[in-house]
Design a protein around this motif. Structure first.
Motif, PDB file in Angstrom:
ATOM      1  N   ASN A 174     -47.874  24.093 -36.797  1.00  0.00           N
ATOM      2  CA  ASN A 174     -46.780  23.103 -36.667  1.00  0.00           C
ATOM      3  C   ASN A 174     -45.854  23.699 -35.510  1.00  0.00           C
ATOM      4  N   ASP A 202     -41.105  13.281 -42.034  1.00  0.00           N
ATOM      5  CA  ASP A 202     -41.429  14.728 -41.723  1.00  0.00           C
ATOM      6  C   ASP A 202     -40.275  15.603 -42.201  1.00  0.00           C
ATOM      7  N   LYS A 242     -52.075  18.305 -36.543  1.00  0.00           N
ATOM      8  CA  LYS A 242     -50.765  18.758 -35.489  1.00  0.00           C
ATOM      9  C   LYS A 242     -51.696  20.008 -34.666  1.00  0.00           C
ATOM     10  N   PRO A 243     -51.209  20.100 -33.332  1.00  0.00           N
ATOM     11  CA  PRO A 243     -50.271  19.302 -32.481  1.00  0.00           C
ATOM     12  C   PRO A 243     -51.299  18.020 -32.219  1.00  0.00           C
ATOM     13  N   ASP A 255     -46.321  12.965 -42.970  1.00  0.00           N
ATOM     14  CA  ASP A 255     -46.394  14.352 -43.081  1.00  0.00           C
ATOM     15  C   ASP A 255     -46.928  14.505 -44.734  1.00  0.00           C
ATOM     16  N   ASN A 260     -40.411  18.135 -35.587  1.00  0.00           N
ATOM     17  CA  ASN A 260     -41.341  17.436 -35.453  1.00  0.00           C
ATOM     18  C   ASN A 260     -40.979  15.993 -35.692  1.00  0.00           C
ATOM     19  N   GLU A 273     -45.329  21.831 -31.899  1.00  0.00           N
ATOM     20  CA  GLU A 273     -44.015  21.696 -31.192  1.00  0.00           C
ATOM     21  C   GLU A 273     -43.765  21.969 -29.634  1.00  0.00           C
TER      22      GLU A 273
END
Length: 537
Positions: A23, A202, A298-299, A246, A207, A27
């Motif tokens: 995560n 999320d 993710k990502p 999410d 995010n 980002e």
């Protein structure tokens, strides 16, 4: 000397560590890509020339994380997590140094571009540095704590009920969705734009911000929800074309939101793409089996994200079009059923729909009623067509109501003539009496209408045959000598009179008063005695 008990590998902790670390790295990579794209749009790529190096370094760290944090690798090489932790610390420091330099450079420009996004990258790098040691260490903790003990997520308490929908900024220099590009819409008030309206769910603010920026740049309208309850509330109040959901969230997780959506007839048609830092096969299978349209880890790769969303929206538009067509078909079928019941008696319409044919029937004893307006042809020649139609409609409507009250079935109208039967569809004890009582009331009703018309009525009882004729236009009708005789009785009746044959009068004498109108020649029947009915008891 006491020995340290051996640490055992905890698979669920490995999943959490992989999820949270991916995560944070996602980002960093996502905002770096956004800054690079917008800088290129503004012709200022040289301003952030270090970003490609940062992007490449982040991608390498993600690869290494994926190789290291597997159950097999950690079981065979438990020290690999320590080396990964040191690598993440060095990466975080390098990222923070790079962002600091870029921030100082951008802050000197009049427009001060990209500062918010650079701060987000820096915050993600610091969170990575702070959380990595704890997450990696807990993979080998002897006791499995609960998810709530693992990570406490702060959910914004201010849930005022208002929803912010983010759209693509109006100008290329804008980096955030300001007030002019923010709108509140409801399901009934505003249709989603052609590109689609997407709900991002999320619990991590960065995010949500990253996906909002990314999707807004693509031209989508975006709304956000910070937890599952908020998501379900928004879904029931607004129209969405797609949900990016999410998985790991407090209170209600993504799996529970997905289950609730698919159980709700109003929401089950909305496609859902599950998003998560978890990349294991079991999680993916569970999401697809639960009804998710797709699954993204993710990502995100921007090209893949765009392709997956585009595919989901295309399929939804096709399904929506199919639902609209089915709704039109259902409405047309309903209207056809209504029209069929207007044209045909109920039991006949049911039989025709069920078998596509109506079997002809012989009815041994039915009363047939004919009514006719006196001087109707001359009236039509002397009055406007609209006036004639208004008066005729009022007369027929009144006769239909009277017929229904007395248990008669309207067969048809022919010009100003009205034909009905008693005892044809529903059996009655004395069909002739039902028909006569309805006819006497029709005479009075005609006189009370604005047209001032007088009518004459004939009734005869006996056997008839019924059936449906025609294919392009159905017509339910009755035939036989009884019908012809009833028509003759109507022709012999005077102004405001109701006449019956001698045969029918014998069925009425005990319940009606009347007089003989004489003997008249009737075509095909010879001389028939005709009775004029005056009242019924």
């Amino acid at each position: 000397m006491p020995t340290t008990p051996p640490l055992r590998l905890l698979p669920e902790r490995v999943s959490v560590a992989r999820h949270d670390l991916r995560n944070a790295l996602g980002e960093i990579l996502g905002f770096a890509e956004l800054i690079a794209e917008e800088a290129a749009d503004l012709g200022q790529a040289q301003l952030v020339a270090e970003l490609p190096v940062l992007q490449h370094a982040t991608e390498e760290i993600l690869k290494r994380l994926g190789q290291t944090l597997t159950l097999e690798n950690l079981a065979n090489h438990p020290d690999a997590s320590d080396e990964l932790g040191r690598t993440l610390q060095r990466f975080s420091q390098t990222t923070d140094d790079t962002v600091t330099a870029l921030h100082a450079r951008c802050a000197q420009l009049p427009s001060r571009p990209f500062l918010d996004d650079l701060q987000r990258i820096s915050a993600s790098a610091r969170r990575l540095s702070n959380r990595a040691p704890e997450l990696l260490a807990e993979m080998f903790a002897p006791v499995v704590p609960t998810l709530a003990e693992l990570e406490t997520v702060s959910v914004p308490p201010g849930d005022s009920g208002e929803t912010t929908f983010f759209r693509k900024p109006a100008g290329p220099a804008a980096t955030t969705a300001d007030g002019e590009n923010t709108a509140f819409i409801t399901r009934a008030e505003v249709r989603p734009p052609a590109t689609g309206t997407i709900l991002v769910v999320d619990d991590t603010e960065s995010n949500r911000a990253l996906l909002t920026r990314r999707l807004s740049r693509e031209g989508f309208t975006v709304a956000v929800a910070e937890h599952g309850r908020r998501a379900l509330d928004l879904l029931r109040r607004h129209a969405f074309d797609l949900v990016l959901l999410d998985i790991m969230m407090p209170e209600i997780d993504g799996h529970q939101v997905l289950t609730a959506m698919k159980a709700d007839p109003a929401l089950r048609h909305i496609p859902v793409i599950m998003i998560s830092g978890l990349d294991d096969l079991d999680t993916l299978v569970r999401c697809i089996e639960g009804g998710a349209e797709d699954y993204l880890t993710k990502p995100f790769d921007p090209v893949l994200l765009r392709a997956r969303i585009g595919a989901c929206l295309d399929k939804k538009r096709l399904r929506d079009r199919e639902r609209e067509h089915l709704a039109v078909i259902d409405e047309q079928r309903r209207r056809a059923d209504e029209l069929l019941h207007v044209i045909l008696p109920h039991s006949i319409a049911v039989e025709l729909k069920a078998t596509n044919v109506v079997q002809p029937r012989h009815h041994p004893h039915v009363a047939v009623l004919f009514s006719d307006v006196v001087g109707f042809t001359a009236y039509c020649e002397q009055h406007p067509a609209t006036e004639v139609l208004v008066h005729l409609q009022a007369l027929v409507r009144a006769f239909e109501e009277i017929a229904a009250r007395h248990g008669l079935e309207k067969i048809k109208t022919i010009g100003d003539a009205f034909m009905a039967t008693a005892g044809l569809i529903e059996p009655v004890a004395n069909p002739a009496l039902h028909a006569v009582r309805a006819g006497l009331e029709m005479v009075q009703a005609a006189r009370s209408l604005r047209s001032g018309w007088e009518i004459h009525i004939g009734v005869h009882s006996g056997p008839v045959i019924s059936g449906v004729v025609g294919q392009r236009k159905y017509l339910f009708d009755v035939w036989g000598d009884t019908v012809n005789t009833a028509s003759r009785m109507c022709g012999l009746a005077g102004r405001g009179e109701l006449c019956v044959s001698e045969h029918t009068w014998r069925e009425l004498a005990a319940d009606c008063t009347g007089v003989s109108a004489g003997t008249f020649p009737v075509k095909g029947k010879g001389d028939l005695q005709v009775f004029r009915v005056e009242t019924s008891r």
